[in-house]
Design an enzyme around this catalytic site. Structure first.
Site, mmCIF file in Angstrom:
data_model
loop_
_atom_site.group_PDB
_atom_site.id
_atom_site.type_symbol
_atom_site.label_atom_id
_atom_site.label_comp_id
_atom_site.label_asym_id
_atom_site.label_seq_id
_atom_site.Cartn_x
_atom_site.Cartn_y
_atom_site.Cartn_z
ATOM 1 C CD GLU A 15 5.469 1.965 4.557
ATOM 2 O OE1 GLU A 15 5.790 1.458 3.561
ATOM 3 O OE2 GLU A 15 4.565 2.950 4.767
ATOM 4 C CB ILE A 16 4.876 -5.558 6.930
ATOM 5 C CG1 ILE A 16 3.610 -5.264 7.236
ATOM 6 C CG2 ILE A 16 5.722 -5.136 7.852
ATOM 7 C CD1 ILE A 16 2.340 -6.241 6.824
ATOM 8 C CB THR A 19 -1.276 -1.583 0.181
ATOM 9 O OG1 THR A 19 -1.524 -0.610 0.854
ATOM 10 C CG2 THR A 19 -1.920 -0.924 -1.033
ATOM 11 C CE LYS A 40 -4.628 2.411 4.219
ATOM 12 N NZ LYS A 40 -3.688 1.361 4.748
ATOM 13 C CD GLU A 120 -4.079 -1.371 3.034
ATOM 14 O OE1 GLU A 120 -3.115 -1.040 3.189
ATOM 15 O OE2 GLU A 120 -4.535 -1.393 1.736
ATOM 16 N N GLY A 121 -6.750 -2.280 6.603
ATOM 17 C CA GLY A 121 -6.459 -1.572 8.096
ATOM 18 C C GLY A 121 -5.485 -0.505 7.669
ATOM 19 C CB VAL A 122 -4.586 2.715 9.389
ATOM 20 C CG1 VAL A 122 -5.386 2.612 10.408
ATOM 21 C CG2 VAL A 122 -3.574 3.809 9.146
ATOM 22 C CG ASN A 180 5.049 -9.096 1.471
ATOM 23 O OD1 ASN A 180 5.526 -9.469 0.428
ATOM 24 N ND2 ASN A 180 5.002 -7.861 1.727
#
Length: 243
Positions: A15-16, A19, A40, A120-122, A180
């Site tokens: 959550e940073i 995406t 993904k 994109e990683g998880v 970000n």
């Protein structure tokens, strides 16, 4: 004809904004005249859409919307898990085994369909996949440069330096990092960014690729305007540096 490019987007935590930045990178590559695709590979958290009869992950759908070439779901996300939790835990509950080889094969297929593939990683960089492997092993298996997304909030300096060290220790190229600004009320945000910039440049030669402002709602098109695609493309086109 030049070889297709690819990169792995990881973050200092969940959550940073991985995406958002991944989608912004896709927009930036497209603006540079490159065809794009996104993966993904492992997504934890899905809902059923009665209209198309498919399970959807919000992050994967956003990547599809930002990419020029939309991959088949089974190529874009070979492992779509239903519960929004640590993937190795959810996979065990669902009776599934997360393996690196199928993801690597899907990545090869994606490279045949676009000039550049954003993976994109998880979660963070070392989220377990099974009892022996984590997402760092996935990045190594793919063998592509890494872009680190740093969520600007209290504690981000330590998280950024530790994650960068973990990336480089695996022999991977840290192509750069993106700040970000997820917490608009963060104190000394500019000073934190400058500290991370100095340390990552000195220790790993990793450039700051951009500072994404707090966006409400998030916008990949706006975020893309804050990214230095010229520097990133130059790094991606260089031979992989030895560790």
């Amino acid at each position: 004809m030049s070889s297709p490019l690819s990169l792995f987007v990881t973050g200092t935590d969940t959550e940073i904004g991985k995406t958002l930045v991944s989608c912004a990178l896709l927009r930036g590559f497209a603006a540079a005249g490159l065809s794009t695709a996104a993966m993904k590979p492992i997504a934890a958290g899905a809902s059923f859409n009665a209209e198309d009869g498919l399970w959807h992950n919000e992050d994967a759908d956003q990547l599809d919307a930002a990419a020029g070439a939309v991959l088949p779901p089974e190529v874009r996300t070979p492992y779509l898990l239903k519960a929004p939790a640590a993937p190795h835990i959810v996979a065990a509950q669902e009776g599934r085994t997360l393996a690196l080889a199928p993801i690597v094969e899907c990545h090869r297929e994606a490279l045949r369909r676009a000039d550049v593939v954003v993976v994109e990683g998880v979660g963070g960089f070392r989220v377990p996949i099974d009892r022996e492997h984590d997402t760092a092993d996935l990045a190594v298996a793919l063998g592509v440069p890494v872009v680190l997304v740093v969520g600007m909030r209290l504690g981000c300096i330590n998280h950024a330096l530790l994650t960068a060290e973990a990336i480089v220790s695996r022999g991977l190229t840290l192509a750069g990092w993106v700040a970000n600004r997820i917490d608009p009320a963060m104190r000394f945000a500019d000073e934190n960014i400058e500290t991370i910039r100095e340390w990552l440049d000195r220790e790993h030669g990793a450039p700051l690729l951009g500072i994404v402002p707090h966006l409400a709602p998030p916008s990949a098109d706006i975020a893309a305007k804050h990214l230095d695609m010229t520097t990133l493309l130059r790094t991606l086109r260089e031979p992989i540096r030895a560790s």
